[in-house]
Write a protein that holds these residues in place. Structure first.
Motif, PDB file in Angstrom:
ATOM      1  N   THR A 354       0.817  -1.213   0.000  1.00  0.00           N
ATOM      2  CA  THR A 354       0.000   0.000   0.000  1.00  0.00           C
ATOM      3  C   THR A 354       0.848   1.259   0.000  1.00  0.00           C
ATOM      4  OG1 THR A 354      -1.988   0.956   1.000  1.00  0.00           O
ATOM      5  CG2 THR A 354      -0.232   0.394   2.495  1.00  0.00           C
ATOM      6  N   SER A 355       2.171   1.110   0.059  1.00  0.00           N
ATOM      7  CA  SER A 355       3.058   2.283   0.098  1.00  0.00           C
ATOM      8  C   SER A 355       3.186   2.900  -1.287  1.00  0.00           C
ATOM      9  CB  SER A 355       4.439   1.876   0.617  1.00  0.00           C
ATOM     10  OG  SER A 355       5.070   1.015  -0.305  1.00  0.00           O
ATOM     11  N   VAL A 356       3.589   4.161  -1.294  1.00  0.00           N
ATOM     12  CA  VAL A 356       3.886   4.865  -2.543  1.00  0.00           C
ATOM     13  C   VAL A 356       5.383   4.739  -2.776  1.00  0.00           C
ATOM     14  CG1 VAL A 356       3.909   7.104  -3.691  1.00  0.00           C
ATOM     15  CG2 VAL A 356       2.022   6.497  -2.157  1.00  0.00           C
ATOM     16  N   THR A 357       5.760   4.292  -3.965  1.00  0.00           N
ATOM     17  CA  THR A 357       7.180   4.069  -4.236  1.00  0.00           C
ATOM     18  C   THR A 357       7.660   5.016  -5.320  1.00  0.00           C
ATOM     19  OG1 THR A 357       6.989   1.754  -3.621  1.00  0.00           O
ATOM     20  CG2 THR A 357       8.914   2.382  -4.914  1.00  0.00           C
ATOM     21  N   ASN A 358       8.616   5.849  -4.971  1.00  0.00           N
ATOM     22  CA  ASN A 358       9.331   6.653  -5.973  1.00  0.00           C
ATOM     23  C   ASN A 358      10.691   5.986  -6.127  1.00  0.00           C
ATOM     24  OD1 ASN A 358       7.265   8.604  -6.388  1.00  0.00           O
ATOM     25  ND2 ASN A 358       7.761   9.476  -4.393  1.00  0.00           N
ATOM     26  N   THR A 359      11.709   6.535  -5.485  1.00  0.00           N
ATOM     27  CA  THR A 359      12.978   5.801  -5.450  1.00  0.00           C
ATOM     28  C   THR A 359      12.954   4.799  -4.305  1.00  0.00           C
ATOM     29  OG1 THR A 359      13.914   7.580  -4.119  1.00  0.00           O
ATOM     30  CG2 THR A 359      14.291   7.644  -6.509  1.00  0.00           C
ATOM     31  N   GLN A 360      12.136   5.083  -3.255  1.00  0.00           N
ATOM     32  CA  GLN A 360      12.012   4.185  -2.104  1.00  0.00           C
ATOM     33  C   GLN A 360      10.560   4.187  -1.650  1.00  0.00           C
ATOM     34  OE1 GLN A 360      15.499   3.930   0.694  1.00  0.00           O
ATOM     35  NE2 GLN A 360      15.643   6.079   0.168  1.00  0.00           N
ATOM     36  N   PRO A 361      10.128   3.111  -0.965  1.00  0.00           N
ATOM     37  CA  PRO A 361       8.741   3.072  -0.494  1.00  0.00           C
ATOM     38  C   PRO A 361       8.477   4.122   0.588  1.00  0.00           C
ATOM     39  CG  PRO A 361       9.989   1.203   0.354  1.00  0.00           C
ATOM     40  CD  PRO A 361      10.882   1.897  -0.631  1.00  0.00           C
ATOM     41  N   ASN A 362       7.251   4.643   0.580  1.00  0.00           N
ATOM     42  CA  ASN A 362       6.831   5.612   1.602  1.00  0.00           C
ATOM     43  C   ASN A 362       5.415   5.294   2.041  1.00  0.00           C
ATOM     44  OD1 ASN A 362       8.894   7.991   1.805  1.00  0.00           O
ATOM     45  ND2 ASN A 362       8.793   7.458  -0.370  1.00  0.00           N
TER      46      ASN A 362
END
Length: 436
Positions: A354-362
């Motif tokens: 459910t995390s948002v991932t750009n370069t790393q999960p958030n």
């Protein structure tokens, strides 16, 4: 296995070395290895290497911490058989291994000392300097504020030099014996990983299915959960616990005025390294820093919400402040802290998905709070935790045994190398037997 000693010994003449075999020599490093000093101007080589945990390893030159390509022209070229030393920060870092043998041509930072053996066999020198490393010989050398050394500091280092044939025999013997030990260490490491996986599987089953295998079940409506006991409730996480975000608003973050006071301040690293409880801290806030943050009570469940350790959880074992890369959970009535902790561990994959991932999960509070989870009756949570504690203790005992075996093997490896390269054991006959 026991090993014979040489027939005759003589004083080494070096304070930190014992007697050596009578026919061996002690020579300064400059007579055994010269500084390489081969620059990479014009980008002659682009195979980027680094010294890591006592080995020379490849690195991706295209992702080297934002360095420009031309920066690598300042690096030095190293070649197969060279011995590289990391000579920096001797005062503060007593843990890193500081020497390694190069296995392939490449470039390495000029902050290191690269030497080219000109007599002794590289593999023997590699083993010898590993012993010097573990004896902390290099830490008495060098100078400057952070105590670094140059080749000029290193070149008079006493080097134990057996005849070439013995160097070859010693290196071959150690290659074989250390490979056997390394294989045993790998087996124990695999066993530890299997034990941890098995322990987690038992815990996850207990917190999501309960302890009664005959309990009537119902669909949870949650893909990762499947069926759950019929009498359990399924609720959103925000209904089970208060979710509170950490705080540290001051910029710049590293302002020294904000730190070194009486208030423990944890970062995500403390959570990621914790074994259930966050029992240690490495940073504190001053009164000024405390005003920029928020203190959470002992017993708060904390979760990393950004970076590689996203969704890792632990329980605070003391009052502490933390930044907004961490959220705290205070269970509501009807939810036990230890049960919530184990439930979050079992939910980690669902949290990551459910995390948002750009370069790393958030993760954020809204996404965590919207997830569905189970809530058994409070008395059943207590039974589940008691079972988990018992099972965990059994597995922990087995894991400790495996770690103890690894420690003994590594001690054996270090002692064997030391005894062979300093002449405390004579391995020539073993080399001949292996060759035959």
């Amino acid at each position: 296995m026991s090993f014979p000693r040489y027939l005759k010994y003589k004083p080494s003449g070096v304070e930190w070395l014992r007697d050596v075999p009578e026919h061996w020599a002690i020579k300064p490093l400059y007579s055994c290895a010269e500084e390489r000093n081969e620059n990479n101007k014009g980008m002659i080589e682009n195979n980027l290497l680094s010294l890591s945990y006592g080995k020379i390893v490849r690195k991706d030159i295209s992702s080297n911490d934002g360095l420009l390509p031309e920066s690598f022209e300042t690096y030095q070229i190293v070649r197969r058989g060279d011995i590289v030393f990391r000579p920096t920060d001797l005062q503060n870092d007593w843990n890193s291994l500081r020497s390694a043998i190069v296995e392939e041509t490449g470039i390495i930072t000029s902050a290191y000392i690269a030497t080219k053996p000109n007599g002794p066999t590289p593999k023997y020198l590699h083993y010898l300097f590993r012993v010097y490393d573990t004896m902390k010989v290099f830490y008495s050398m060098g100078g400057g504020l952070r105590q670094s050394m140059k080749y000029s500091d290193l070149k008079r280092l006493p080097v134990i030099v057996p005849p070439i044939t013995e160097q070859t025999a010693i290196a071959a013997f150690l290659d074989r014996e250390t490979a056997k030990i390394d294989a045993l260490v790998t087996e124990q490491q695999r066993l530890m990983e299997l034990l941890k996986e098995k322990r987690q599987a038992v815990i996850s089953h207990a917190v999501t299915k309960g302890l009664n295998p005959k309990a009537p079940m119902k669909p949870s409506g949650i893909e990762w959960l499947g069926d759950v006991p019929e009498h359990w409730t399924v609720q959103r996480v925000k209904s089970l616990t208060n979710i509170l975000r950490g705080k540290f608003t001051h910029r710049p973050r590293h302002d020294p005025a904000m730190y070194d006071g009486p208030y423990p301040f944890i970062q995500t690293g403390e959570i990621n390294q914790a074994n259930r409880f966050v029992g240690q801290y490495h940073q504190t806030l001053s009164e000024a820093g405390f005003q920029q943050s928020k203190q959470f009570p002992k017993g708060t469940l904390v979760m990393t919400i950004t970076g590689a350790g996203t969704a890792n959880v632990a329980i605070l074992d003391y009052e502490a402040c933390f930044p907004d890369s961490i959220v705290g959970f205070v269970p509501k009535n009807g939810m036990a802290l230890d049960y919530l902790y184990n439930l979050f561990v079992a939910m980690r994959q669902a949290l990551l998905e459910t995390s948002v991932t750009n370069t790393q999960p958030n993760l954020n509070i809204e996404r965590i709070g919207a997830l569905l989870a189970v809530q058994p009756p409070l008395h059943e949570q207590a039974d589940i935790i008691a079972r988990i504690d018992k099972v965990s203790a059994n597995y922990e005992g087995l894991i400790i045994e495996a770690q103890h075996a690894i420690d003994l093997l590594q001690e054996r490896r270090t002692a064997l190398i030391s005894a062979a390269v300093t002449g405390q054991i004579d391995v020539r006959s073993f080399a001949k037997k292996e060759a035959a």
